[in-house]
Design a protein around this motif. Sequence first.
Motif, mmCIF file in Angstrom:
data_model
loop_
_atom_site.group_PDB
_atom_site.id
_atom_site.type_symbol
_atom_site.label_atom_id
_atom_site.label_comp_id
_atom_site.label_asym_id
_atom_site.label_seq_id
_atom_site.Cartn_x
_atom_site.Cartn_y
_atom_site.Cartn_z
ATOM 1 N N LEU A 190 -12.163 1.000 1.949
ATOM 2 C CA LEU A 190 -12.569 1.161 3.172
ATOM 3 C C LEU A 190 -14.021 1.357 3.510
ATOM 4 C CD1 LEU A 190 -9.766 3.921 3.370
ATOM 5 C CD2 LEU A 190 -9.451 1.611 3.732
ATOM 6 N N LEU A 191 -14.332 0.945 4.762
ATOM 7 C CA LEU A 191 -15.634 0.891 5.151
ATOM 8 C C LEU A 191 -16.161 1.815 6.068
ATOM 9 C CD1 LEU A 191 -15.516 -3.218 6.298
ATOM 10 C CD2 LEU A 191 -16.130 -1.896 4.047
ATOM 11 N N ASP A 192 -15.239 2.970 6.166
ATOM 12 C CA ASP A 192 -16.112 4.247 7.019
ATOM 13 C C ASP A 192 -15.359 5.354 6.472
ATOM 14 O OD1 ASP A 192 -13.604 4.147 8.264
ATOM 15 O OD2 ASP A 192 -14.207 2.724 9.688
ATOM 16 N N GLU A 193 -15.692 6.383 6.806
ATOM 17 C CA GLU A 193 -15.158 7.711 6.545
ATOM 18 C C GLU A 193 -13.934 8.074 7.145
ATOM 19 O OE1 GLU A 193 -16.449 9.792 4.224
ATOM 20 O OE2 GLU A 193 -17.544 8.022 3.810
ATOM 21 N N PHE A 253 0.726 -1.233 -0.150
ATOM 22 C CA PHE A 253 0.139 0.013 -0.245
ATOM 23 C C PHE A 253 0.917 1.129 -0.099
ATOM 24 C CE2 PHE A 253 -2.879 -3.317 1.433
ATOM 25 C CZ PHE A 253 -4.381 -2.782 1.222
ATOM 26 N N TRP A 254 0.598 2.295 -0.852
ATOM 27 C CA TRP A 254 1.429 3.595 -0.481
ATOM 28 C C TRP A 254 0.011 4.651 -0.884
ATOM 29 C CZ3 TRP A 254 0.924 0.623 -5.216
ATOM 30 C CH2 TRP A 254 0.664 1.377 -6.302
ATOM 31 N N GLY A 255 0.783 6.005 -0.814
ATOM 32 C CA GLY A 255 0.063 7.151 -0.875
ATOM 33 C C GLY A 255 0.755 7.809 -2.087
ATOM 34 N N ASP A 256 -0.177 8.228 -3.091
ATOM 35 C CA ASP A 256 0.286 9.161 -4.062
ATOM 36 C C ASP A 256 -0.410 10.713 -3.506
ATOM 37 O OD1 ASP A 256 -0.102 10.994 -6.169
ATOM 38 O OD2 ASP A 256 0.284 9.538 -7.561
ATOM 39 N N PRO A 257 0.437 11.568 -2.996
ATOM 40 C CA PRO A 257 -0.268 12.627 -2.718
ATOM 41 C C PRO A 257 -1.027 13.526 -3.455
ATOM 42 C CG PRO A 257 2.161 13.113 -2.991
ATOM 43 C CD PRO A 257 2.001 11.711 -3.319
ATOM 44 N N ASP A 258 -1.073 13.403 -4.583
ATOM 45 C CA ASP A 258 -2.175 13.959 -5.508
ATOM 46 C C ASP A 258 -3.243 13.136 -5.969
ATOM 47 O OD1 ASP A 258 -0.402 16.474 -5.859
ATOM 48 O OD2 ASP A 258 0.995 14.993 -6.624
ATOM 49 N N GLN A 259 -3.289 11.916 -5.664
ATOM 50 C CA GLN A 259 -4.422 11.069 -6.078
ATOM 51 C C GLN A 259 -4.801 10.288 -4.944
ATOM 52 O OE1 GLN A 259 -3.635 9.084 -9.864
ATOM 53 N NE2 GLN A 259 -1.566 9.366 -9.722
ATOM 54 N N GLY A 260 -4.234 9.625 -3.862
ATOM 55 C CA GLY A 260 -5.055 9.011 -2.923
ATOM 56 C C GLY A 260 -4.088 7.667 -2.595
ATOM 57 N N VAL A 314 -4.506 2.637 8.402
ATOM 58 C CA VAL A 314 -4.068 3.975 9.107
ATOM 59 C C VAL A 314 -3.161 4.630 7.918
ATOM 60 C CG1 VAL A 314 -1.995 3.188 10.051
ATOM 61 C CG2 VAL A 314 -3.139 5.129 11.158
ATOM 62 N N HIS A 315 -3.457 6.088 8.105
ATOM 63 C CA HIS A 315 -2.675 6.871 6.973
ATOM 64 C C HIS A 315 -2.287 8.250 7.775
ATOM 65 C CE1 HIS A 315 -5.742 9.629 5.525
ATOM 66 N NE2 HIS A 315 -6.594 8.598 5.616
ATOM 67 N N ALA A 316 -1.559 8.955 7.197
ATOM 68 C CA ALA A 316 -1.027 10.478 7.501
ATOM 69 C C ALA A 316 -1.546 11.123 6.667
ATOM 70 C CB ALA A 316 0.429 10.301 7.845
ATOM 71 N N TRP A 317 -1.117 12.503 6.743
ATOM 72 C CA TRP A 317 -1.600 13.705 5.586
ATOM 73 C C TRP A 317 -0.225 14.437 5.508
ATOM 74 C CZ3 TRP A 317 -6.706 14.043 4.349
ATOM 75 C CH2 TRP A 317 -7.524 13.459 5.047
ATOM 76 N N ALA A 318 -0.534 15.032 4.130
ATOM 77 C CA ALA A 318 0.574 15.885 3.528
ATOM 78 C C ALA A 318 -0.061 17.071 3.617
ATOM 79 C CB ALA A 318 0.861 15.350 2.227
ATOM 80 N N LYS A 319 0.381 18.137 4.336
ATOM 81 C CA LYS A 319 -0.224 19.574 4.531
ATOM 82 C C LYS A 319 -0.065 20.239 3.207
ATOM 83 C CE LYS A 319 0.090 23.744 6.748
ATOM 84 N NZ LYS A 319 0.785 24.652 7.952
ATOM 85 N N ALA A 347 -9.491 7.568 -2.732
ATOM 86 C CA ALA A 347 -9.275 8.638 -3.429
ATOM 87 C C ALA A 347 -9.092 10.062 -2.706
ATOM 88 C CB ALA A 347 -10.160 9.155 -4.547
ATOM 89 N N GLY A 348 -7.976 11.030 -2.934
ATOM 90 C CA GLY A 348 -8.316 12.334 -2.069
ATOM 91 C C GLY A 348 -6.811 12.939 -2.111
ATOM 92 N N LYS A 349 -6.642 14.083 -1.835
ATOM 93 C CA LYS A 349 -5.391 14.591 -2.124
ATOM 94 C C LYS A 349 -4.794 14.812 -0.494
ATOM 95 C CE LYS A 349 -5.653 17.113 -5.864
ATOM 96 N NZ LYS A 349 -4.387 17.229 -6.821
ATOM 97 N N GLY A 350 -3.478 14.489 -0.518
ATOM 98 C CA GLY A 350 -2.722 14.517 0.966
ATOM 99 C C GLY A 350 -2.801 13.409 1.698
#
Length: 505
Positions: A169-172, A94-101, A143-148, A122-125
Amino acid sequence: MTYTDPMTYTNPILNADWSDPDVVRVGDDFYLTASSFGRVPGLPLLHSRDLVNWTLVGHALERLEPGAEFAAPRHDCGVWAPSLRHHDDRFWIFWGDPDQGIFQVNAPGIRGPWTRPHLVKAGKGLIDPCPLWDDETGEAYLVHAWAKSRSGIKNRLTGHRMHPDGTSLLDEGKVIVDGDRIPGWFTLEGPKLYRHDGWFWILAPAGGVETGWQGAFRSRGFFGPYEEQIVLEQRDTDVNGPHQGGWVRTPSGEDWFLHFQQKGAYGRVVHLQPMRWGTDGWPVLGDEGAPVAVHRKPDLPEQSAAAPATDDDFPGGRFGRQWQWTANPQDGWATQHSGDGLRLACVRSADAHDLRKLPHVLTQRLPGTPSAVEVDLTLHGEEPGARAGLAVLGDAFGWIGLQRGADGEVHLVHRFAEAVAEKERDADHPRLAPEGRARLRIEIGAGARCRFFYDIGEGPTPSGPVFAATPWRWVGALLGLFALAPAGPGHAGAASFTRFRITPL
């Protein structure tokens, strides 16, 4: 003569830019992956039997998507910190693309075949995701973190319930750790999620990559509340910001932690720390919370000395796994043939005077110890302005190589550009290379200070001033091979590289 105790290892165990490492054990084998950002192929895959000696066995990601967005270099985008897991007889990343999700790929074996990337959220950051399949309850979490820079949010960890098949994912989601509520904590990121001794554990760094620390969080329930401790920090060692990595347990029950250290132009090198569980139930990393420089090797079968490959003879025109393009490649950049040597087309480009903007540069990591880099080059391109060479790439770059002049002659050229410069300029006077070939050499000394040399038949000759390599954002400096020509119609010929070597100084 330096004596090396065969029963000990010395950090870093991977002395090059293997950023944001994560590790997993399957049977008697250990596997590691790392961030690859905008380079292709992505998600490198390393293998070891002793946690000290590692070899590069492949990549999990053939191309970056959407392809049009990665047709040109984007060194701070693409594949950010991945998590590597083994579940249901499959490997998962699993990985995060900060511009896509958040994306995932999976495969039945470490060498593949790997699935195409699947967008989990999907989502930014959205960055630094880590899944957990809880064998005790049958539940799955992420679990994930956020890019400001993309979301305006940082210093928080968000948790989700995840479908057991890893596709959704099963929730918000809910903030399960808020770093703003912990006095003195900032830039909380890079979480790795585990289950141990009846607790949910999150190992996550904070404080920034240059000067931060490694934290541990635990809770009886996944959604919290979590309590925290700092479990690894620099103290009086030379290891600044011991940061972000993964925990792994050996078959005999030993615990170990791999993490990175930011080292400027060398990027993020990887250290191995002993780990144990204290009487209070918290993990103790390194030497009572300080990084170790030398330590007893893990209790594992002895393995021959090994490291990810660097040298290449390019058999049949093919290049080894250690090479990555600076963006998604196109057909025709490299040509396979019956002999040895890498044949690169002189790709026409409007950005011919700025290597930082070119997608057709073939790169590998800058070695973290003093080294000499050599390669033999022959320029076949007849087009005026066609050129090829050996480069050190970062925010600033320098290269040495061959160029076809307007008079039809081939010249040995040495050029560079500062970080703020928009185009290159000469680092030394051009010289005729009558045979159209040269041996190129870069000696990389302490502090990533690079001295360039050439041999056009009269022996090695130094060229220009010392060049101080610089990193790119999130990425260490890179060694690069390239061939290009000015914009225009038709083919512009090719260049051949043979006998690429990196040797210790």
